[in-house]
Design a protein around this motif. Structure first.
Motif, PDB file in Angstrom:
ATOM      1  N   LYS A  69       0.852  -1.189   0.000  1.00  0.00           N
ATOM      2  CA  LYS A  69       0.000   0.000   0.000  1.00  0.00           C
ATOM      3  C   LYS A  69       0.890   1.241   0.000  1.00  0.00           C
ATOM      4  N   PRO A  70       0.974   1.946  -1.109  1.00  0.00           N
ATOM      5  CA  PRO A  70       1.914   3.064  -1.229  1.00  0.00           C
ATOM      6  C   PRO A  70       1.656   4.216  -0.256  1.00  0.00           C
ATOM      7  N   GLU A  75       3.387   7.348   4.455  1.00  0.00           N
ATOM      8  CA  GLU A  75       3.147   7.816   5.829  1.00  0.00           C
ATOM      9  C   GLU A  75       4.314   7.474   6.741  1.00  0.00           C
ATOM     10  N   ARG A  76       4.828   6.245   6.619  1.00  0.00           N
ATOM     11  CA  ARG A  76       5.969   5.832   7.456  1.00  0.00           C
ATOM     12  C   ARG A  76       7.205   6.677   7.152  1.00  0.00           C
ATOM     13  N   LEU A  77       7.463   6.905   5.883  1.00  0.00           N
ATOM     14  CA  LEU A  77       8.627   7.697   5.497  1.00  0.00           C
ATOM     15  C   LEU A  77       8.551   9.111   6.069  1.00  0.00           C
ATOM     16  N   LYS A 103       5.310   6.849  -4.894  1.00  0.00           N
ATOM     17  CA  LYS A 103       4.297   6.457  -3.915  1.00  0.00           C
ATOM     18  C   LYS A 103       2.927   7.072  -4.209  1.00  0.00           C
ATOM     19  N   LEU A 104       2.883   8.403  -4.362  1.00  0.00           N
ATOM     20  CA  LEU A 104       1.596   9.062  -4.530  1.00  0.00           C
ATOM     21  C   LEU A 104       1.025   8.885  -5.932  1.00  0.00           C
ATOM     22  N   PHE A 105       1.892   8.691  -6.927  1.00  0.00           N
ATOM     23  CA  PHE A 105       1.414   8.537  -8.300  1.00  0.00           C
ATOM     24  C   PHE A 105       1.629   7.108  -8.813  1.00  0.00           C
ATOM     25  N   GLY A 158       7.875  -3.432   5.325  1.00  0.00           N
ATOM     26  CA  GLY A 158       6.827  -3.234   4.337  1.00  0.00           C
ATOM     27  C   GLY A 158       6.310  -1.817   4.473  1.00  0.00           C
ATOM     28  N   GLU A 159       5.026  -1.673   4.894  1.00  0.00           N
ATOM     29  CA  GLU A 159       4.532  -0.343   5.203  1.00  0.00           C
ATOM     30  C   GLU A 159       5.070   0.053   6.586  1.00  0.00           C
ATOM     31  N   TRP A 160       4.598  -0.633   7.619  1.00  0.00           N
ATOM     32  CA  TRP A 160       5.132  -0.477   8.976  1.00  0.00           C
ATOM     33  C   TRP A 160       5.681  -1.795   9.507  1.00  0.00           C
TER      34      TRP A 160
END
Length: 224
Positions: A69-70, A75-77, A103-105, A158-160
């Motif tokens: 999930k980008p 958010e983590r970054l 990530k956003l695009f 991964g994400e978190w």
């Protein structure tokens, strides 16, 4: 039976895999076609290969799935840089344009990448983003011969999540416990990989291969 294309890209070792029902029809890394070792580019050739092996067009797919999930990763970054500010400000300024693009695009980048594979109707494209460790767990459990199994995942991050314990049964996977960033066995291993002069996300296997030649005593190693 559902026809699903899985994609890994924009990090390292880009690849694609195609399943129909519970059967893997084809899977390949992009570097096998482009000869670019550990390429992070969108796996155009790997996807073409998978579709040709299955005899499908993009419009015939029920879903195209990316491996994390980008927005959660973004958010983590952001939170990590904020927690350690103002240290790393220059690194943040250099990295943010790349993050915004990757990530956003990400949806746009995937759609544009698929256009290089072949024509398709954008309205019919079902693009999904499961969590990173669910992708790891699913690739192991659903391709195994077991109807139920305990599942352990451990990687960098991964994400978190950096590690997880779960249980798979039939077509369901449920996680019971997770270890979250910055605590990570995988990142610790990568840190030692870098410390010893190897490339992160590349040379870890060399470290693993060298490990049997050491002895469990600080400051001493066997002679080759």
């Amino acid at each position: 039976m559902k026809k699903i294309l899985g994609i890994s890209a924009f990090y390292h070792d880009s690849a694609a895999a195609l399943i129909v029902g519970n059967k893997i029809i084809a899977a390949a890394q992009e570097e096998r076609f482009t000869r670019e070792k550990q390429t992070s580019k969108f796996p155009v050739e790997a996807i073409k290969y998978c579709l040709e092996e299955a005899g499908f067009e993009i419009d015939e797919l029920d879903a195209v799935v990316f491996y994390d999930k980008p927005l959660l990763k973004f958010e983590r970054l952001l939170e990590t840089y904020f927690a350690f500010s103002p240290k790393g400000l220059l690194s943040f300024i250099k990295a943010i344009p790349v993050w915004l693009n990757e990530k956003l695009f990400l949806k746009k980048n995937i759609r544009d990448g698929l256009k290089k594979v072949g024509d398709y109707n954008l309205k019919n494209l079902n693009l999904l983003f499961p969590e990173h460790h669910l992708s790891h767990a699913a690739s192991a459990f659903f391709s195994s011969p077991y109807k139920s199994s305990a599942i352990l995942t451990i990687d960098g991050v991964g994400e978190w999540s950096t590690a997880s314990i779960g249980f798979g049964e039939a077509n369901n996977i449920k996680f019971h416990k997770e270890l979250h960033f910055p605590h990570s066995v995988g990142l610790l291993y990568s840190a030692f990989t870098y410390f010893l002069g190897f490339k992160v996300n590349s040379g870890e296997y060399k470290l693993m291969g060298l490990a049997p030649y050491g002895i469990p005593k600080s400051g001493e190693t066997d002679k080759f």
